[in-house]
Write an enzyme that holds these catalytic residues in place. Structure first.
Site, short mmCIF file in Angstrom:
data_model
loop_
_atom_site.label_atom_id
_atom_site.label_comp_id
_atom_site.label_asym_id
_atom_site.label_seq_id
_atom_site.Cartn_x
_atom_site.Cartn_y
_atom_site.Cartn_z
CG HIS A 218 27.84 -40.79 -4.36
ND1 HIS A 218 27.97 -42.16 -4.27
CD2 HIS A 218 26.79 -40.47 -3.57
CE1 HIS A 218 27.01 -42.63 -3.48
NE2 HIS A 218 26.29 -41.62 -3.04
CB CYS B 218 -0.87 0.03 1.25
SG CYS B 218 -1.79 -1.49 1.51
CE LYS C 207 17.43 -8.07 -12.99
NZ LYS C 207 17.81 -9.02 -11.95
NE ARG D 67 4.09 1.70 -1.74
CZ ARG D 67 5.35 1.39 -1.48
NH1 ARG D 67 6.30 1.83 -2.27
NH2 ARG D 67 5.68 0.67 -0.44
CE LYS E 50 21.96 -14.68 -6.99
NZ LYS E 50 20.65 -14.77 -7.58
CD1 TRP F 71 -2.91 -5.85 -2.99
CD2 TRP F 71 -1.62 -4.72 -4.39
NE1 TRP F 71 -2.63 -6.68 -4.02
CE2 TRP F 71 -1.84 -6.02 -4.89
CE3 TRP F 71 -0.83 -3.84 -5.13
CZ2 TRP F 71 -1.29 -6.45 -6.10
CZ3 TRP F 71 -0.27 -4.28 -6.31
CH2 TRP F 71 -0.50 -5.56 -6.79
CD GLU G 174 24.43 -13.95 -10.18
OE1 GLU G 174 24.21 -13.60 -11.35
OE2 GLU G 174 23.53 -14.33 -9.40
CD GLU H 123 19.74 -18.14 -6.32
OE1 GLU H 123 19.98 -18.71 -7.40
OE2 GLU H 123 19.59 -16.91 -6.24
CG ASN I 124 2.98 -0.89 2.90
OD1 ASN I 124 2.43 -1.89 2.45
ND2 ASN I 124 4.18 -0.49 2.52
N GLY I 125 1.51 -3.28 4.80
CA GLY I 125 2.13 -4.53 5.26
C GLY I 125 1.12 -5.39 6.01
C1 F6R Z 1 21.21 -14.89 -11.33
C2 F6R Z 1 20.30 -14.40 -12.35
C3 F6R Z 1 20.15 -15.19 -13.58
C4 F6R Z 1 18.70 -15.16 -14.07
C5 F6R Z 1 18.58 -15.86 -15.43
C6 F6R Z 1 17.15 -15.94 -15.90
O1 F6R Z 1 21.23 -14.06 -10.23
O2 F6R Z 1 19.71 -13.36 -12.22
O3 F6R Z 1 20.59 -16.50 -13.40
O4 F6R Z 1 17.91 -15.78 -13.11
O5 F6R Z 1 19.35 -15.18 -16.38
O6 F6R Z 1 16.64 -14.66 -16.10
P1 F6R Z 1 15.09 -14.42 -16.16
O7 F6R Z 1 14.55 -14.75 -14.82
O8 F6R Z 1 14.94 -12.98 -16.52
O9 F6R Z 1 14.53 -15.35 -17.20
#
Ligand code: F6R
Length: 608
Positions: A503, A2, A603, A27, A484, A74, A487, A480, A98-99
């Site tokens: 293994h 919200c 991205k 929002r 993280k 919301w 990368e 993950e 909000n929340g």
């Molecule tokens: C890792 C990361 C990438 C995305 C991947 C898929 O932190 O951001 O591994 O998850 O490139 O991207 P989307 O989700 O946009 O299809």
């Protein structure tokens, strides 16, 4: 999610508040409202639906107070009608919120024993009544709020004004953002810089746990221990609001910290908090009970969200799930029986491999359901139906809040599937939904481990290789964690199923390689502890991410133990995502890496 705005002004403020709410309408727009104070008298106008309905009401019956709060809603608890619209008011005060207040049921029960009467189904009214109750015990407004805040659980932001107090507004932040604006003899409160932009160019962001006392000429900010604190003021430039880092050095940090709020918003969209059941905001063009299988494809972090959901769909809905990275699936020529479900997960909705897989599945006669964050994306347009993750714009290249929102949506879908197939009882659904409602609060708790993680990151930054281990849903989370870390810090990291250790990868164990084990106290905890013993016996250095019970029972020496709050095992991966994100972030920051734009990455990966 919200929108909140407040003005301690010198002229009638209702119009300015509505103007600011317009900038916050993104929002939520289920209902809106404004309350102002005129000569100490509280008055309010509220309307169901979009802001223009409120404007009509205000034009028919204007408010002329010079101090006021406004809200655009919301809906989370209670229908989006006028009765449930904010501000909520008693004879003593008005409040916007909000929340989610998680413990509202128990607080309401307490207040009812004290004779307090409720008019709405909202969790917000409980806050209004609780502060009013404290005031009736003789506490002045500031003290009444100060004793109320520690009793509230969940992730939220609040704004209060009080009858008879023409120079007082209180704002509080606990897991949902809130900013203070400074003007000339005026002060402001807002959910974000965007809301305050037309009013002032000087703002300060409250930190988690902060609460602020706003008067015309001063703002006093207290931290959660009640200590007066200073929060830096920022000059905001017009046009910079969408990509605003707030108080953070990097977008990734901001996006990690935003998670309690955005996950709260997402789950509010998918569950009925009052009834404790999932209510999907979409019409599915298929029935889960007719499905024989689900095929999931995605890339990177989105793939790992899909992998966690495989455990959920199989456990809760007893549907077999096949899952592939999209770059493999698209060329695998997988046979698909028409009429089954193909599910795609993507933040951007533009990832080339995922899109190609989607087109393949569509041509194979599958129902195509995509869990996407960008609702205008190509995948969204080409799917039969989308489940939006509602994480907001994610700027940091390393996905954080989009991941936890993907998990939230996928769990809601798995619960809906379980109900449709008769494999999940109403009682079990309620237990899991209640646990899900608790997730934003637990994520706020998890974020409080940041300082410990920051110190630990210095050790991790010395490593050349890092191994992440986990079992069950902690296994994809281990993958993950490794993704993280590699990368953004460029440290080589691998994730393994803890049971696979012996293994092969056990050959790598030595004192130089930290082994990070994700092990909440769940049904496979003891098995994971055995795997940790194997690591310890070979001189490996263990960083254990567990919960309070796990920390008590692990019974072995670790290099560090990060103790998360207890979470229901089904929702634990959403909470445990926070420490692995923070560890990657602080390791990379300590190493001086470009956290938001790591080398070689983008991205949105629109090429193969
Ligand atoms: C890792 C990361 C990438 C995305 C991947 C898929 O932190 O951001 O591994 O998850 O490139 O991207 P989307 O989700 O946009 O299809």
């Amino acid at each position: 999610m919200c929108g909140i705005v407040g003005i301690v002004g010198n002229e009638p403020v209702a119009e300015q508040i509505v103007e600011a709410l317009r900038r916050l309408e993104y929002r939520g727009y289920d209902s809106a409202g404004v309350a102002t104070l005129e000569n100490g008298q509280l008055d309010r106008r509220r309307a169901e639906g979009k802001l223009r309905n409120l404007e009509v009401k205000l034009s028919q019956a204007p408010l002329s107070g010079v101090i006021g709060i406004g809200h655009t809603r919301w809906a989370t608890h209670g229908k989006p009608n006028e009765t449930n619209a904010h501000p909520h008011a008693t004879d003593r005060l008005a409040v916007v919120h909000n929340g989610i207040i998680e413990n509202f049921r128990e607080l309401k029960a307490f207040l009812e024993t004290k004779g307090m009467r409720f008019e709405t189904e909202t969790d917000t009214e409980v806050v209004a009544q609780l502060v009013t109750y404290e005031m009736r015990q003789g506490r002045p407004p500031i003290e009444a709020v100060a004793v109320t805040l520690p009793r509230l659980r969940g992730a939220f932001a609040l704004g209060f004004i009080f009858s008879g107090e023409d120079d007082l507004m209180i704002g509080a932040r606990h897991g949902a953002p809130l900013a203070i604006g400074y003007g000339d003899g005026e002060t402001y409160l807002g959910s974000d810089a965007l809301a305050l932009a037309p009013l002032t160019d000087e703002i300060a962001y409250l930190e988690d746990g902060d609460w602020a006392i706003l008067r015309h000429k001063s703002v006093d900010i207290h931290d959660e221990n009640g200590q007066l604190v200073h929060r830096p003021r920022h000059k905001i430039l017009s046009g910079s609001f969408i990509a605003d880092k707030g108080n953070y050095r990097h977008f990734m940090a901001k996006e990690i910290h935003e998670q309690p709020e955005v996950v709260g918003r997402t789950l509010a969209h998918y569950v009925n908090c009052t009834a404790g059941r999932v209510e999907l905001p979409i019409d599915l063009p298929f029935d889960f009970k007719d499905l024989k299988r689900i095929s999931i494809s995605a890339c990177g972090t989105a793939y790992l969200a899909g992998l966690i959901s495989k455990y959920w769909f199989e456990r809760l809905a007893r549907i077999p799930v096949e899952i592939d990275v999209a770059s493999e699936f698209r060329y695998r020529e997988a046979p698909m029986e028409p009429g089954e479900l193909a599910l795609f997960v993507s933040q951007s909705g533009e990832t080339a491999d995922t899109l190609a897989s989607l087109r393949y599945a569509s041509a194979e006669g599958q129902h195509v359901l995509s869990v996407v964050n960008v609702p205008t994306s190509t995948m969204a347009r080409e799917s039969d139906v989308i489940a939006s993750t509602l994480a907001g714009v994610e700027v940091g290249v390393a996905s954080t809040k989009a991941f936890t929102c993907q998990l939230t949506v996928l769990l809601a879908l798995a619960i809906a599937a379980g109900r449709a197939r008769g494999t999940l009882s109403a009682e079990d659904e309620k237990t899991i939904v209640d646990a899900l409602i608790g997730v934003p609060g637990l994520m706020s708790e998890a974020i409080k481990r940041e300082h410990q993680i920051e110190i630990l990151a210095r050790e991790v930054s010395k490593a050349k290789d890092v191994l992440y281990l986990g079992r069950g849903t902690s296994y994809p989370l281990a993958l993950e964690g490794a993704l993280k870390l590699k990368e953004i810090s460029y440290i080589h990291a691998e994730g393994y199923a803890a049971g696979e250790l012996k293994h092969g990868p056990i050959a790598l164990i030595d004192e130089a390689m930290p082994v990070i084990v994700i092990a909440p106290h769940d049904s496979v905890f003891e098995k994971t502890v055995s795997n940790m013993q194997e690591v310890a016996a070979r001189g490996g250095r263990i960083i254990l991410i567990t919960d309070e019970k796990g920390a008590l029972e692990a019974g072995l020496d670790t290099m560090a133990t990060i103790v998360m709050p207890m979470a229901h095992p089904i929702v634990a991966p959403i909470v445990h995502a926070v420490p692995i994100q923070l560890l990657a972030y602080h390791t990379a920051v300590f190493m001086g890496k470009d956290v938001d734009q790591p080398r070689n990455l983008a991205k949105s990966v629109t090429v193969e």
